[in-house]
Design an enzyme around this catalytic site. Structure first.
Site, PDB file in Angstrom:
ATOM      1  N   LYS A  16       0.939  -1.228   0.325  1.00 52.25           N
ATOM      2  CA  LYS A  16      -0.168  -0.340   0.087  1.00 52.25           C
ATOM      3  C   LYS A  16       0.982   1.108   0.180  1.00 52.25           C
ATOM      4  O   LYS A  16       1.750   1.637   1.013  1.00 52.25           O
ATOM      5  CB  LYS A  16      -1.285  -0.253   1.285  1.00 52.25           C
TER       6      LYS A  16
ATOM      7  N   LYS B  41      -2.097  -1.239  -3.997  1.00 47.93           N
ATOM      8  CA  LYS B  41      -2.391  -0.421  -3.416  1.00 47.93           C
ATOM      9  C   LYS B  41      -2.499   0.885  -3.610  1.00 47.93           C
ATOM     10  O   LYS B  41      -1.378   0.681  -2.680  1.00 47.93           O
ATOM     11  CB  LYS B  41      -3.546  -0.004  -2.312  1.00 47.93           C
TER      12      LYS B  41
HETATM   13 ZN   LIG Z   1      -5.447   3.440   8.167  1.00 49.59          ZN
END
Ligand SMILES: [Zn+2]
Length: 326
Positions: free
Chosen positions: A196, A249
């Site tokens: 992420k 992501k």
């Molecule tokens: Zn968070």
């Protein structure tokens, strides 16, 4: 040789031929629709930067879930907004909080839908960071993962099928796995937000989830956008800790990362087509600058072609409608 023997155009002559040799077949089967659960009853408030996306109370969440399931989208991802925020995000593991009540309501409605829950503290903490802070305001890793494990357990107890930790603390997948197993939830899967990135593409989401950090940013725990090799290390660690599905992501600026992860690891790979990726398409479409359907399906095809078999996207409902008719 005047004329080429090889003519790739032979296979592009008709839609039947193009469909016959198509490499990537986008379908609704791998789509996940993200939703925002808030406290109350009868609440349905549109997020201004994300047209068609709402903050909704559990009773309204169920109604939209009915629609999602009816469109053939197999899964939803639930984010929660708390009644009250505090330093430790205590409502994250409250059995009466909006996410837990939404899961129960979906279960009660017996919808044919996988329920995935986002596990993080940022929506629940008064400071908006994904973990708890020390006296100097730094996000503490190990005390945070204990709280995340508690939140995941409360989701499992409410009836979630998959929990999805998004905080980027080290060791949280192992902590969650251990906690779930110790409480008899060894069959609940973990989809980890393994790679992420600290991204500007989360802007509209922070309005939707009311989760903007009140000071500083998330650079000390989310990944540097410049790093791809590090993503492979993050994924390897999460798999060692017991992740069942791993996620990259955002999606569009990180298609190369999706591809590398796909090539290196033989597990289901998910990609999150995040809020700004969605909002940019919506805004340009509203201005009449682009063909929304064509561009959306092209984007989703691109993410799948890069290697993601699961795509979390706010376009899921629209895409399912369009895919029925193309
Ligand atoms: Zn968070």
């Amino acid at each position: 040789m005047t004329f080429p023997i090889h003519r790739p155009r032979r296979l592009r002559r008709s839609e039947a031929l193009r469909g016959f040799v198509r490499e990537t077949r986008l379908s609704t089967e791998g789509l996940v629709y993200p939703m925002f659960a808030c406290p109350g009853k009868g609440v349905r408030k549109e997020v201004s930067s994300m047209p068609g996306v709402y903050q909704q109370s559990p009773d309204q969440i169920v109604e939209e879930c009915r629609e999602v399931a009816g469109l053939g989208v197999p899964a939803v991802l639930l984010f929660g907004l708390p009644e009250h925020k505090d330093e430790t995000g205590s409502e994250a593991s409250d059995p009466n909080a909006a996410v837990q009540r939404s899961i129960e309501a979906i279960r009660k409605a017996k919808l044919d839908l996988l329920v995935i829950t986002d596990v993080c503290l940022c929506e629940y903490t008064s400071h908006g960071h994904c973990g708890v802070l020390d006296a100097a305001g730094a996000v503490q890793n190990d005390p945070s993962i204990a709280l995340l494990a508690d939140a995941a357990l409360s989701h499992a107890r409410a009836g979630a099928d998959i929990v999805a930790p998004s905080d980027m603390m080290d060791g949280r997948v192992a902590a969650i796995r251990e906690k779930l197993d110790a409480n008899g939830f060894q069959d609940i899967a973990i989809m980890s937000y393994a790679a992420k990135y600290c991204s500007g593409f989360y802007g509209p989401f922070r309005e939707a989830a009311e989760s903007a950090p009140q000071f500083g940013d998330r650079r000390s725990y989310q990944m540097d956008p410049a790093n791809a090799r590090e993503a492979l290390r993050e994924v390897a660690l999460d798999l060692e800790e017991g992740a069942d599905i791993i996620m990259v992501k955002p999606a569009l600026p990180y298609l190369d990362v999706i591809q590398r992860v796909r090539e290196r690891f033989d597990v289901p790979v998910a990609a999150y087509n995040v809020s700004a990726e969605f909002s940019m398409v919506k805004a340009a479409a509203q201005k009449g600058w682009i063909d929304e359907q064509r561009i959306t399906l092209e984007i989703l095809t691109g993410i799948q072609r890069a290697g993601a078999s699961i795509i979390l996207t706010y376009h899921a409902k629209d895409a399912a409608r369009w895919l029925k008719h193309c």
